[in-house]
Design a protein around this motif. Structure first.
Motif, PDB file in Angstrom:
ATOM      1  N   LEU A  84      -4.229   5.375  -0.039  1.00  0.00           N
ATOM      2  CA  LEU A  84      -3.206   6.445  -0.462  1.00  0.00           C
ATOM      3  C   LEU A  84      -1.838   5.912   0.077  1.00  0.00           C
ATOM      4  O   LEU A  84      -0.968   5.880   0.090  1.00  0.00           O
ATOM      5  N   ILE A  85      -2.170   5.609   1.578  1.00  0.00           N
ATOM      6  CA  ILE A  85      -1.438   4.679   2.338  1.00  0.00           C
ATOM      7  C   ILE A  85      -0.803   4.017   3.085  1.00  0.00           C
ATOM      8  O   ILE A  85       0.386   3.335   2.108  1.00  0.00           O
ATOM      9  N   ILE A  86      -1.956   3.446   2.195  1.00  0.00           N
ATOM     10  CA  ILE A  86      -0.779   1.925   1.010  1.00  0.00           C
ATOM     11  C   ILE A  86      -0.495   1.614  -0.371  1.00  0.00           C
ATOM     12  O   ILE A  86       0.681   0.557  -0.356  1.00  0.00           O
ATOM     13  N   ALA A  87      -0.581   3.087  -0.697  1.00  0.00           N
ATOM     14  CA  ALA A  87       0.421   2.659  -1.705  1.00  0.00           C
ATOM     15  C   ALA A  87       1.259   3.157  -1.590  1.00  0.00           C
ATOM     16  O   ALA A  87       2.265   3.444  -2.638  1.00  0.00           O
ATOM     17  N   GLY A  88       1.552   3.467  -0.104  1.00  0.00           N
ATOM     18  CA  GLY A  88       2.768   4.396  -0.066  1.00  0.00           C
ATOM     19  C   GLY A  88       3.430   4.877  -0.492  1.00  0.00           C
ATOM     20  O   GLY A  88       4.606   6.541  -0.549  1.00  0.00           O
ATOM     21  N   LYS A  89       2.114   7.033  -0.270  1.00  0.00           N
ATOM     22  CA  LYS A  89       2.401   8.131  -0.776  1.00  0.00           C
ATOM     23  C   LYS A  89       2.482   8.630   0.591  1.00  0.00           C
ATOM     24  O   LYS A  89       2.765   9.804   0.476  1.00  0.00           O
ATOM     25  N   GLY A  90       2.589   8.407   1.721  1.00  0.00           N
ATOM     26  CA  GLY A  90       2.625   8.874   2.812  1.00  0.00           C
ATOM     27  C   GLY A  90       2.434   8.815   3.844  1.00  0.00           C
ATOM     28  O   GLY A  90       1.802   6.805   3.791  1.00  0.00           O
TER      29      GLY A  90
END
Length: 304
Positions: free
Chosen positions: A230-236
């Motif tokens: 999720l971090i890599i996907a820019g979600k937070g």
């Protein structure tokens, strides 16, 4: 008493809940509860106070827990001694660790060690950083991997590395423009929380502990791998030591920045053992290799 019953008892005592013990042991709650009741019947006394929010050890339970932990530890020592008498390179290694060490550090350590000692078995337990010392003190673990903050009496640090907690985010995140990040900066960002307990004790940083308690994460998950994705996907954003993201940092998939809190930047990750316990040779050997690997990882983290 059967070993599995003792294992159930210890886990319920540790978690304070049959349900949580069931999740950790992958055993049905009904089976664990049945065995606890059977144990109480056999001993002729209740071991827990049943309270609205779970199970709490009473005086009899506390006494039994000390006996069980000592018995289980002595059994492991005896098994290692028997292995030594047989002249085999066998034994059992027990490690309690905070979750971030399970991504690369411990898998690589076990892989390396198993090449030289293929008959050795392992128990690797994931725990919140502040809970790791209790595993080592009780004999449930030969060594613990955790942040070094005012350790309880009886523990010794055999190695430590400068690997403080910081902010992890995607490369395109606006906070990457900052060289050090404040808690106010983080408060305005979607937060991804790994587990429920703060990685930093209020003793080290009351400011951070208070901030953590007030967070309203968009995702809470006890899987570091999911939080990574999720971090890599820019979600937070999330808060981790570099030790959990060495590969991702080297590949440029994430960015890590320190906090602007001096107390957090002095934080170290360490390997702790019981100061009065003589460990089996195989455990000492494994710990020695973890010490070398921790030093190597500190060097790698400084380079990314």
């Amino acid at each position: 008493m059967h070993a599995s019953v003792l294992k159930y008892f210890v886990e319920v005592a540790r978690c304070g809940s049959v349900r949580k013990a069931s999740e950790n042991l992958y055993v049905a709650s009904s089976a664990i509860n049945r065995q606890i009741i059977k144990l109480e019947d056999e001993l002729g006394t209740e071991l827990f106070d049943r309270v609205p929010n779970g199970m709490r050890l009473n005086a009899a339970g506390e006494r039994l827990l000390k006996h069980v932990q000592s018995t289980l530890h002595d059994f492991q020592v005896m098994r290692s001694e028997l292995d030594a008498l047989k002249g085999e390179r066998t034994g059992h290694v027990k490690v309690a660790t905070m979750d971030s060490m399970l991504n690369d550090f411990l898998p690589a350590s076990v892989e390396e060690f198993s090449e030289a000692f293929p008959a050795v078995t392992y128990t690797i337990t994931s725990a919140a950083p502040m809970d790791v010392p209790s595993y080592v003190l009780s004999g449930q673990a030969d060594a613990g991997l955790t942040f070094i903050v005012r350790l309880p009496s009886g523990l010794e640090t055999v190695a430590e590395a400068a690997l403080p907690v910081g902010v992890v985010m995607s490369p395109g995140h606006p906070l990457t423009a900052k060289q050090a990040i404040g808690l106010d900066d983080c408060a305005r960002q979607p937060f991804l929380r790994s587990g429920g307990q703060s990685p930093i004790s209020s003793t080290l940083s009351p400011e951070f502990a208070q901030f953590w308690d007030g967070l309203e994460p968009v995702v809470t998950c006890n899987s570091t791998e999911m939080i990574k994705r999720l971090i890599i996907a820019g979600k937070g954003i999330s808060f981790f030591s570099k030790i959990a993201f060495i590969g991702e940092l080297e590949r440029g998939e994430v960015v890590w920045r320190p906090f602007d809190l001096p107390a957090l930047n002095q934080l170290k990750v360490g390997i702790v053992v019981h100061g009065q316990r003589v460990l089996p040779a195989v455990s000492q050997n494994f710990i020695g290799r973890m010490v070398r690997r921790l030093r190597q990882m500190e060097i790698a983290a400084a380079a990314v």
